[in-house]
Scaffold this motif. Structure first.
Motif, PDB file in Angstrom:
ATOM      1  N   LYS A   1      -0.594   6.417  19.676  1.00  0.00           N
ATOM      2  CA  LYS A   1      -1.058   7.627  18.955  1.00  0.00           C
ATOM      3  C   LYS A   1      -0.785   8.886  19.783  1.00  0.00           C
ATOM      4  O   LYS A   1      -1.628   9.783  19.878  1.00  0.00           O
ATOM      5  CB  LYS A   1      -2.542   7.516  18.607  1.00  0.00           C
ATOM      6  CG  LYS A   1      -2.888   6.332  17.709  1.00  0.00           C
ATOM      7  CD  LYS A   1      -4.328   6.459  17.229  1.00  0.00           C
ATOM      8  CE  LYS A   1      -4.692   5.444  16.188  1.00  0.00           C
ATOM      9  NZ  LYS A   1      -5.073   4.136  16.656  1.00  0.00           N
TER      10      LYS A   1
ATOM     11  N   LYS B   1      -3.516  11.676  11.334  1.00  0.00           N
ATOM     12  CA  LYS B   1      -4.929  11.788  11.736  1.00  0.00           C
ATOM     13  C   LYS B   1      -5.668  10.459  11.600  1.00  0.00           C
ATOM     14  O   LYS B   1      -6.263   9.980  12.552  1.00  0.00           O
ATOM     15  CB  LYS B   1      -5.635  12.840  10.869  1.00  0.00           C
ATOM     16  CG  LYS B   1      -5.172  14.252  11.157  1.00  0.00           C
ATOM     17  CD  LYS B   1      -5.820  15.271  10.210  1.00  0.00           C
ATOM     18  CE  LYS B   1      -5.112  16.611  10.276  1.00  0.00           C
ATOM     19  NZ  LYS B   1      -3.789  16.585   9.590  1.00  0.00           N
ATOM     20  N   THR B   2      -5.606   9.900  10.425  1.00  0.00           N
ATOM     21  CA  THR B   2      -6.420   8.703  10.168  1.00  0.00           C
ATOM     22  C   THR B   2      -5.695   7.432  10.638  1.00  0.00           C
ATOM     23  O   THR B   2      -4.483   7.449  10.901  1.00  0.00           O
ATOM     24  CB  THR B   2      -6.696   8.564   8.658  1.00  0.00           C
ATOM     25  OG1 THR B   2      -5.427   8.347   8.014  1.00  0.00           O
ATOM     26  CG2 THR B   2      -7.343   9.807   8.086  1.00  0.00           C
ATOM     27  N   GLU B   3      -6.457   6.361  10.700  1.00  0.00           N
ATOM     28  CA  GLU B   3      -5.884   5.048  11.018  1.00  0.00           C
ATOM     29  C   GLU B   3      -4.776   4.704  10.025  1.00  0.00           C
ATOM     30  O   GLU B   3      -3.740   4.160  10.387  1.00  0.00           O
ATOM     31  CB  GLU B   3      -6.963   3.958  10.943  1.00  0.00           C
ATOM     32  CG  GLU B   3      -7.761   3.759  12.220  1.00  0.00           C
ATOM     33  CD  GLU B   3      -6.911   3.477  13.459  1.00  0.00           C
ATOM     34  OE1 GLU B   3      -6.016   2.616  13.371  1.00  0.00           O
ATOM     35  OE2 GLU B   3      -7.133   4.130  14.487  1.00  0.00           O
ATOM     36  N   GLU B   4      -5.037   5.057   8.763  1.00  0.00           N
ATOM     37  CA  GLU B   4      -4.058   4.783   7.707  1.00  0.00           C
ATOM     38  C   GLU B   4      -2.753   5.529   7.962  1.00  0.00           C
ATOM     39  O   GLU B   4      -1.665   4.986   7.783  1.00  0.00           O
ATOM     40  CB  GLU B   4      -4.628   5.196   6.339  1.00  0.00           C
ATOM     41  CG  GLU B   4      -5.562   4.181   5.734  1.00  0.00           C
ATOM     42  CD  GLU B   4      -4.921   2.812   5.554  1.00  0.00           C
ATOM     43  OE1 GLU B   4      -3.909   2.722   4.839  1.00  0.00           O
ATOM     44  OE2 GLU B   4      -5.426   1.844   6.149  1.00  0.00           O
ATOM     45  N   ASP B   5      -2.869   6.803   8.388  1.00  0.00           N
ATOM     46  CA  ASP B   5      -1.670   7.605   8.697  1.00  0.00           C
ATOM     47  C   ASP B   5      -0.843   6.902   9.775  1.00  0.00           C
ATOM     48  O   ASP B   5       0.380   6.768   9.662  1.00  0.00           O
ATOM     49  CB  ASP B   5      -2.063   8.987   9.250  1.00  0.00           C
ATOM     50  CG  ASP B   5      -2.720   9.871   8.196  1.00  0.00           C
ATOM     51  OD1 ASP B   5      -2.615   9.558   7.006  1.00  0.00           O
ATOM     52  OD2 ASP B   5      -3.333  10.884   8.602  1.00  0.00           O
ATOM     53  N   TRP B   6      -1.528   6.461  10.832  1.00  0.00           N
ATOM     54  CA  TRP B   6      -0.814   5.826  11.952  1.00  0.00           C
ATOM     55  C   TRP B   6      -0.199   4.501  11.533  1.00  0.00           C
ATOM     56  O   TRP B   6       0.920   4.169  11.939  1.00  0.00           O
ATOM     57  CB  TRP B   6      -1.749   5.627  13.148  1.00  0.00           C
ATOM     58  CG  TRP B   6      -2.042   6.904  13.876  1.00  0.00           C
ATOM     59  CD1 TRP B   6      -3.219   7.590  13.908  1.00  0.00           C
ATOM     60  CD2 TRP B   6      -1.108   7.671  14.674  1.00  0.00           C
ATOM     61  NE1 TRP B   6      -3.078   8.725  14.670  1.00  0.00           N
ATOM     62  CE2 TRP B   6      -1.803   8.799  15.156  1.00  0.00           C
ATOM     63  CE3 TRP B   6       0.231   7.515  15.020  1.00  0.00           C
ATOM     64  CZ2 TRP B   6      -1.198   9.761  15.960  1.00  0.00           C
ATOM     65  CZ3 TRP B   6       0.830   8.475  15.827  1.00  0.00           C
ATOM     66  CH2 TRP B   6       0.128   9.581  16.288  1.00  0.00           C
ATOM     67  N   LYS B   7      -0.944   3.778  10.700  1.00  0.00           N
ATOM     68  CA  LYS B   7      -0.444   2.476  10.245  1.00  0.00           C
ATOM     69  C   LYS B   7       0.826   2.667   9.408  1.00  0.00           C
ATOM     70  O   LYS B   7       1.794   1.926   9.551  1.00  0.00           O
ATOM     71  CB  LYS B   7      -1.532   1.766   9.432  1.00  0.00           C
ATOM     72  CG  LYS B   7      -1.233   0.304   9.208  1.00  0.00           C
ATOM     73  CD  LYS B   7      -2.346  -0.368   8.415  1.00  0.00           C
ATOM     74  CE  LYS B   7      -1.806  -1.601   7.722  1.00  0.00           C
ATOM     75  NZ  LYS B   7      -2.650  -2.021   6.605  1.00  0.00           N
TER      76      LYS B   7
END
Ligand code: HEC
Length: 161
Positions: free
Chosen positions: A134, A79-85
């Protein structure tokens, strides 16, 4: 015409002598020192799998799932930018791992092994792309292809699925 030619002659001679003066200087420039290429391949194949490739692949596979119950279907996805990173890091590890498998000292042969490693690298690259975009659906869809790339190498070289 003749005198004119004569006036040019010394200039030509000068150019020639400058050239000659430069040549030995260039030749005496020392060759840049090339560092010997030494790969550290002490990590066994098993360790590379267990500590680098497998955890990275698991993180990606576990990142997307669909949970269905009487209320409907719910996606479990980054969900978050952190998750994707975090996922991008793991996919990058897989992309680079394909190269590690091809290193001298690791590659089991220069034929089928290299093809298997390359195929694995291409699947890893597709995962990285889906993560960068994403694209949850795509990431879910191609998970099986990555697994297939692992399995087909294992069938040939590891007796391990
Ligand atoms: C190019 C070939 C190749 C690819 C691609 C490959 N593997 Fe492996 N894998 C091996 C070999 C060879 C072994 C056996 C290592 C040994 O026991 O010496 C192995 C073993 C393993 C093991 C068992 C390690 C142990 O000692 O218990 C796991 C787990 C594993 N691989 C996971 C994966 C996963 C996950 C992928 C894909 C994301 C993958 N591998 C892709 C060649 C490959």
């Amino acid at each position: 015409m003749i005198p004119k030619r004569h006036t040019f002659a010394p200039l030509a001679a000068l150019v020639l002598s400058l050239n000659l003066a430069c040549t030995p200087k260039e030749q005496s420039t020392p060759e840049p020192i090339k560092a010997a290429v030494v790969f550290d391949t002490q990590q066994t194949m098993s360790e590379l799998m267990l500590w680098v490739i497998d955890p990275a692949a698991d993180t990606i596979w576990d990142s997307v799932s669909w949970i269905s119950n009487e209320k409907g279907t719910k996606a479990n996805a980054p969900k978050t930018e952190e998750d994707w990173k975090a996922l991008k890091i793991q996919a990058s590890i897989l992309v680079e791992s394909a190269n590690l498998l091809m290193l001298e000292g690791r590659a089991k042969d220069q034929g089928v092994w290299m093809q298997q490693a390359r195929k694995f690298g291409l699947e890893a690259r597709k995962n990285l792309k889906a993560i960068e975009e994403k694209n949850v659906d795509q990431l879910f869809e191609i998970g099986g292809d990555l697994d297939q790339a692992c399995e087909s190498c294992h069938l040939k070289y590891a007796n391990y699925k």
